[in-house]
Design an enzyme around this catalytic site. Structure first.
Site, PDB file in Angstrom:
ATOM      1  N   ALA A 240      -7.856   4.496   0.178  1.00  0.00           N
ATOM      2  CA  ALA A 240      -8.198   4.521   1.596  1.00  0.00           C
ATOM      3  C   ALA A 240      -8.781   3.187   2.055  1.00  0.00           C
ATOM      4  O   ALA A 240      -8.998   2.277   1.252  1.00  0.00           O
ATOM      5  CB  ALA A 240      -9.172   5.652   1.866  1.00  0.00           C
ATOM      6  N   HIS A 241      -9.073   3.104   3.339  1.00  0.00           N
ATOM      7  CA  HIS A 241      -9.525   1.826   3.925  1.00  0.00           C
ATOM      8  C   HIS A 241     -10.856   1.368   3.337  1.00  0.00           C
ATOM      9  O   HIS A 241     -11.754   2.151   3.126  1.00  0.00           O
ATOM     10  CB  HIS A 241      -9.603   1.897   5.446  1.00  0.00           C
ATOM     11  CG  HIS A 241     -10.321   3.048   6.044  1.00  0.00           C
ATOM     12  ND1 HIS A 241     -10.449   3.207   7.401  1.00  0.00           N
ATOM     13  CD2 HIS A 241     -10.946   4.111   5.485  1.00  0.00           C
ATOM     14  CE1 HIS A 241     -11.119   4.302   7.639  1.00  0.00           C
ATOM     15  NE2 HIS A 241     -11.429   4.873   6.514  1.00  0.00           N
ATOM     16  N   ASN A 242     -10.907   0.059   3.095  1.00  0.00           N
ATOM     17  CA  ASN A 242     -12.126  -0.609   2.643  1.00  0.00           C
ATOM     18  C   ASN A 242     -12.570  -0.231   1.236  1.00  0.00           C
ATOM     19  O   ASN A 242     -13.679  -0.578   0.818  1.00  0.00           O
ATOM     20  CB  ASN A 242     -13.266  -0.383   3.640  1.00  0.00           C
ATOM     21  CG  ASN A 242     -12.923  -0.964   4.990  1.00  0.00           C
ATOM     22  OD1 ASN A 242     -12.622  -0.258   5.936  1.00  0.00           O
ATOM     23  ND2 ASN A 242     -12.880  -2.280   5.057  1.00  0.00           N
TER      24      ASN A 242
END
Lengths: 345, 345, 345
Positions: A240-242
């Site tokens: 997922a993001h980051n």
């Protein structure tokens, strides 16, 4: 194309010593059990030593310390036969060396830059501002967005998608239909439903990273999602993001890692693992198959697990019923302890 | 294109007897509840018999033994209405029959061979040494590598990727963006990180196999990964290198099977299952949803499970705390038993 | 292309009041911690209020009620800073506005209809009878089957596949390599193996839906699979045939939902969840990460869970052994209670 090497060529490649005829021709690799004449095999696990007597292999990679039980085959002695097998396997890969080529059906934006030694296959699309390094392989029907960079020696297999602003390092291997840089799953609740948080960061993949087929690595919300050098990621993994995946960490298939979590270097996540968001896992954390990690792991080298383990269905059903009575069971035990204490005193 | 059949044509196709006007025109299939005039419906589950009275279906597939409760509709009597419904559904499929065609934007290597009756859609790419059988459908943007074989009557839907040396049998259906033949996840640990073990085997898919969308089946390390005849595999399933899926085994979505595991014939794996590597599951093993299989199953016909079952979050949280006290609870019970024994004697 | 806005333009877009110089130029968004000059930041979580003193942001989105602790930066006061951040993020998205374009390598069937304001990228294939609305973006190597409809303002990112008869609403965002309309996993058992049940329904996606990369949504068996308006679905999610996803429901990555299940509106399914088939989940059902839902949830607003929670491997192994003794432990407790009762009386 079938490839052939002499035993001495292979020994040199894997850093070993030939014991036997170094001019023997090797045409492939095989296990001891299924080897045929012309094959090189390996003995990494002592369990398989019994097959040395009967193998049809022409030569075998063995440990320097092994007492060879069979005189009529050749050996390559190495410090680590499994590692030597890995190195030898590179010699027999079915992929050809990358040769300079741009397919006529590929579409390369006039403001993209493609190194003269890159291979761009049919149906590939490369957007404006992107740069493709030396010796890169861009497979059929790959889509590379705008302002991407693909480092030298990297392979993007058929159907890979890089969204805009995705940066892939050198010597990476990204398998088919993997998607890098799709939007992270970020939404703010409002009275009218979910308000999309546009994902303004990118994706940065280090050097020597392998990413499996149909794996997804989302772009960051504000800063980048990062996979560090030498990490290896299997098929159907969701990052997922980051998220930050540390150096040389290994992640097996069907695992999902939620947003902003940092996985320490040299960790291993077995298959089907889930890691919640905003956690930090220390270096060399090991997570067993299908476990849910819901808290950070602060000490390096920990092994974490969850789940109940495999069981026959009938007894499992009974125990699952009891699981739901666990809290009351615990209270009944405490009460019993009190009563027995009272009786005894 | 809408398709129409008379009741007698359908009865002949499914192996049943018409009861009523055999010239009735049937334009589609439907459930009893939502049927409209012109629809054929079916009664497979006695629970739904009540809908026979009110259905608007023109005809219904029913068991040979059923007492029909409604005179103004027609019936087709069959030994197995659910199976007959499955057979009838083939008549109404939205796919057209495959007609010979090679799209101008398809790219077929000059040393690939494509049967004259195959359909090759736009954007498809077929590599050197590959052969495409009679009546094969190769969808848009499909990539077929080198030295593959696709058996007659097989369909590869849009975006499917076959790497080099992948062999697909006859009458298979492979759904979009499935990837066959990506590298198995094999790496040898070394002082410098992970040394890739090049995956030199291929993939062999039997006849009559269905493979779901975005499913991944990796190539073998030395020998092939194998899916045997008549197996059915759902979406987003991960099948690792050197796995063998037995004949007619069914695998539901989001399941992952680790390397070198053999799943016996006629087994069923429910959704979200994980199977560890190097196991052997006997024939007709059944694994319930989201279970982890970590040991081989030697007896055929076993049902295996893991997990705790669904629960309200508040009580679940209490029981999860107790799960972590289980070993101490067990010891406290043993101690109590000892004390009560002492008191009693 | 970098985008720039004055503070007053942003305030107007997010519905807030500028406190400070409204002509300040904002060139990007950032967290308080990593902000640079020219950045707009936001304070949504009071935990981060400490960073207000040290941030290098040029301006910050803050709550109307916040006492601003730093005089030399500007503020935009809003009712809900997190929601305002979401709205502001739209201004800085890296995607360009869609401009009318049909790539020369796109293949559009002569009986498909494409709105004059749509963008059709290279390698896209659009089948007969399909209609593409105003301002739609069809990315590179997208495949759209026959008789599909894509509503105005929707984006299909690179590699998306729509099978025949798939209907997507307006203002949707479907990420790369997602597959809509593959066959549901329906087969009737027969003496000869699995008889395919051809899947004759379609897929209907409402308005304002987001669907993640490599997610799969199967077509229905007889009627349609449905995703209602405003639902958001993450990557690698499997939605089986005839599922209905209610309005504004959020589904995180790696979740699988089996056939014919109805998920109520405004529900949230965390990552890695599995939901069995033929269930009904009431509105606002919340399922925690990696839980298996095997029964319907009839009351709205319930939170359901399963699993054992994360644990160190050594103690976990001991407790897993005890899990398999749970039923016998429960019986031993009951026996102890009886004995203690007898002793006491």
């Amino acid at each position: 194309m079938p490839k052939h090497y002499t035993l001495s060529e292979i020994a040199q490649h894997v850093g070993g010593q030939v014991e036997g005829d170094e001019h023997l021709q090797i045409a492939g690799l095989s296990t001891l059990e299924s080897a045929q004449s012309g094959n090189l095999s390996f003995l990494a696990n002592p369990r398989y030593a019994k097959y040395l007597k009967s193998t049809n292999a022409t030569a075998v990679l063995v440990a320097e310390t092994l007492e060879p039980p069979k005189a009529d085959i050749a050996y390559i002695r190495v410090p680590n036969p499994y590692l030597a097998y890995a190195k030898a396997s590179a010699l027999f890969d079915w992929r050809d060396d990358v040769t300079p080529h741009v397919a006529t059906s590929a579409v390369i934006h006039c403001e993209a830059s493609v190194a003269p030694t890159a291979f761009i296959a049919d149906g590939a699309v490369i957007g404006t501002g992107s740069s493709i390094g030396e010796g890169v392989y861009v497979g059929p029907n790959v889509t590379i967005g705008r302002y991407c960079h693909v480092g030298s020696g990297t392979r993007l297999e058929a159907g890979v998608v890089l969204y805009d602003h995705v940066n892939v390092g050198e010597r990476c291997l990204i398998h088919s239909n993997a998607v890098l840089g799709a939007d992270g799953f970020g939404f703010a609740p409002s009275a009218n439903g979910w308000e999309k948080i546009h994902q303004l960061g990118g994706v940065r993949i280090g050097h020597g990273v392998e990413i499996g087929a149909n794996t997804t690595i989302d772009r960051g919300a504000l800063s980048d999602t990062v996979v560090e050098d030498g990490a290896i990621i299997d098929n159907l993994v969701q990052i997922a993001h980051n998220v930050v995946i540390g150096e040389k960490t290994a992640i097996a298939g069907c695992t999902g890692i939620a947003g902003s979590t940092k996985i320490g270097a040299r960790s291993t996540l077995a298959g089907g693992v889930g890691v919640a968001g905003h956690l930090v896992l220390a270096e060399k954390t090991h997570v067993t198959a299908m476990s849910l990690v819901s808290r950070s792991v602060t000490e390096p080298g920990q092994v974490v697990s969850s789940g109940t383990g495999q069981e026959g269905h009938t007894s499992w059903k009974r125990n699952v019923v009891r699981f739901k009575q666990l809290d009351s069971m615990a209270k009944r035990i405490a009460l019993l302890e009190q009563k027995v204490e009272n009786i005894s005193s």
